[in-house]
Design an enzyme around this catalytic site. Structure first.
Site, mmCIF file in Angstrom:
data_model
loop_
_atom_site.group_PDB
_atom_site.id
_atom_site.type_symbol
_atom_site.label_atom_id
_atom_site.label_comp_id
_atom_site.label_asym_id
_atom_site.label_seq_id
_atom_site.Cartn_x
_atom_site.Cartn_y
_atom_site.Cartn_z
ATOM 1 N N ARG A 1 0.883 -1.183 0.000
ATOM 2 C CA ARG A 1 0.000 0.000 0.000
ATOM 3 C C ARG A 1 0.914 1.224 0.000
ATOM 4 N NH1 ARG A 1 -5.429 1.462 3.367
ATOM 5 N NH2 ARG A 1 -6.205 0.026 1.777
ATOM 6 N N HIS B 1 -7.368 0.748 -6.531
ATOM 7 C CA HIS B 1 -7.573 -0.095 -5.338
ATOM 8 C C HIS B 1 -8.241 -1.391 -5.823
ATOM 9 C CE1 HIS B 1 -7.872 -1.265 -1.291
ATOM 10 N NE2 HIS B 1 -8.706 -0.371 -0.804
ATOM 11 N N GLN C 1 -10.154 -3.873 -3.423
ATOM 12 C CA GLN C 1 -11.441 -3.337 -2.956
ATOM 13 C C GLN C 1 -12.523 -3.565 -4.007
ATOM 14 O OE1 GLN C 1 -12.315 -1.475 0.042
ATOM 15 N NE2 GLN C 1 -14.312 -2.007 -0.814
ATOM 16 N N ASP D 1 -17.145 6.937 -1.275
ATOM 17 C CA ASP D 1 -15.855 6.750 -0.598
ATOM 18 C C ASP D 1 -15.586 8.059 0.140
ATOM 19 O OD1 ASP D 1 -13.201 6.138 0.062
ATOM 20 O OD2 ASP D 1 -12.429 6.349 -1.983
ATOM 21 N N CYS E 1 -16.825 1.737 0.569
ATOM 22 C CA CYS E 1 -15.636 0.901 0.792
ATOM 23 C C CYS E 1 -15.136 0.990 2.230
ATOM 24 C CB CYS E 1 -14.532 1.282 -0.188
ATOM 25 S SG CYS E 1 -13.999 2.994 -0.051
ATOM 26 N N ARG F 1 -13.946 -8.543 1.737
ATOM 27 C CA ARG F 1 -12.523 -8.269 1.524
ATOM 28 C C ARG F 1 -11.702 -9.522 1.877
ATOM 29 N NH1 ARG F 1 -10.595 -3.121 1.568
ATOM 30 N NH2 ARG F 1 -8.921 -4.213 0.489
HETATM 31 N N1 CP Z 1 -11.433 -0.017 2.299
HETATM 32 C C1 CP Z 1 -10.174 -0.089 2.738
HETATM 33 O O1 CP Z 1 -9.236 -0.305 1.971
HETATM 34 O O2 CP Z 1 -10.040 0.083 4.077
HETATM 35 P P1 CP Z 1 -8.651 0.220 4.855
HETATM 36 O O3 CP Z 1 -8.048 1.547 4.462
HETATM 37 O O4 CP Z 1 -9.033 0.169 6.305
HETATM 38 O O5 CP Z 1 -7.755 -0.910 4.465
HETATM 39 N N1 NVA Z 2 -9.872 6.777 -1.507
HETATM 40 C C1 NVA Z 2 -9.550 6.338 -0.175
HETATM 41 C C2 NVA Z 2 -9.797 4.872 -0.033
HETATM 42 C C3 NVA Z 2 -9.641 4.357 1.367
HETATM 43 C C4 NVA Z 2 -9.842 2.885 1.445
HETATM 44 C C5 NVA Z 2 -8.104 6.672 0.132
HETATM 45 O O1 NVA Z 2 -7.254 6.541 -0.761
HETATM 46 O O2 NVA Z 2 -7.814 7.050 1.270
#
Ligand code: CP
Ligand code: NVA
Length: 318
Positions: free
Chosen positions: A102, A129, A132, A231, A271, A299
């Protein structure tokens, strides 16, 4: 398939295969047969941004598949002090069997995949993502299947002709992955966002066969829709724009007025993490909480499908 770096790189058949395996693994949780697919393997999670769902679902998935997980905060390893992605990839490939990353730049996961010799999974970048969106599609497909009261051979067939609407920052990672999903699966995708938060023309051009339309009027975007999705307005890394985003995106909240414009049995998905009163009103969130938490649960099942697929294809040399 060696890596999972984006939705854009997946074919319709590959998406269907992930969804089918996700369904199977969900139904058989706790009844897995030996040998487990990750037996003897160690997978690392390198995270440069916060996470609850992605981190925990991957760690649990790796363990339930027989492997060991190693969580590496990006700032705890030398990568966070400027060691190159290339050298990190070369070194970690000597120790571990796969990596879940990530980070900010999509280029970093791509570089790791190109230089290293182990499977790489994109656990969220500024561009995409994919894990997701696969869980979202699994959830949408399950709900459509149960509404149809019959099993369809492919979950992806159920999306054809349906309309999903993404509300809020339509230029964010999650929205972009939805655009690429629409391009593969032939559903209509509407993006309800102010002009400055609509996707770049280059992204829309990359999804050229998709039925994607941008709307500045949120109510109009919701009319007759089958799925309403949102989101957070403030993606990780955008915290300094918090005030401006809250003002500009306020008309794009999913609330009762928006839900009333959609199909009577339209799904509402998120999400997570959710900020009630911002991108979604508290009452709409509570009325659709069971779908949203099913989506969060999925997930785990889809992470298992991803790990199993990548490890199987590595072992079979495909
Ligand atoms: N939706 C999602 O990716 O959540 P987190 O940021 O908690 O992993
Ligand atoms: N768009 C959001 C998604 C979180 C799961 C971010 O990047 O923070």
């Amino acid at each position: 398939m060696k890596h999972l770096l984006s939705i854009e790189s997946l074919s319709r058949d590959e998406i269907e295969a992930f969804l089918q395996l996700g369904l199977k693994l969900k139904a058989s949780r706790g009844k897995a047969r030996q040998p487990l697919p990750l037996t003897g393997e160690t997978w690392a999670l390198i995270f440069g941004k916060s996470s609850t769902r992605t981190r925990v679902s991957f760690e649990v998935a790796i363990r339930e598949l027989g492997g060991q997980s190693l969580f590496l905060g990006m700032h705890d390893i030398q990568l966070g002090r400027g060691e190159s992605v290339e050298d990190t990839a070369l070194v970690l490939s000597r120790y571990i069997h796969g990596v879940v990353i990530r980070t900010y730049a999509q280029k970093e996961v791509e570089t790791f995949a190109r230089v290293g010799s182990i499977p790489v999974i994109n656990a969220l970048t500024d561009d995409e993502h994919p894990c997701q969106i696969l869980a979202d599609l699994l959830t949408w497909g399950e709900k459509l299947q149960s509404a149809a009261r019959k099993k369809s051979r492919g979950l992806t067939d159920l999306f054809r002709g349906k309309t999903a609407v993404f509300f809020g920052d339509a230029a964010c990672n999650v929205a972009q992955s939805w655009i690429f999903a629409a391009a593969r699966l032939n559903f209509h995708l509407r993006l309800a966002a102010p002009r400055s938060y609509q996707p770049a023309p280059s992204i829309l051009a990359r999804a050229q066969h998709a039925e994607v339309r941008c709307f500045e009027d949120a109510h109009q975007a919701a009319e007759g829709a089958d799925l309403l999705y949102t989101d957070t307005w403030i993606s990780m890394g955008k915290e300094e724009e918090k005030k401006e985003r809250a003002e500009v995106l306020a008309p794009y909240q999913i609330n009762t007025r928006i839900v009333r414009a959609a199909q009577p049995r339209a799904l509402v998905m998120h999400c997570l993490p959710a900020y009630r009163g911002q991108e979604i009103s508290a009452d709409v969130f509570e009325s659709h909480a069971s779908t949203i938490f099913d989506e969060a649960e999925n997930r785990l099942h889809i992470q298992k499908a991803i790990l199993t697929t990548l490890t199987r294809s590595l072992k079979s040399g495909r």
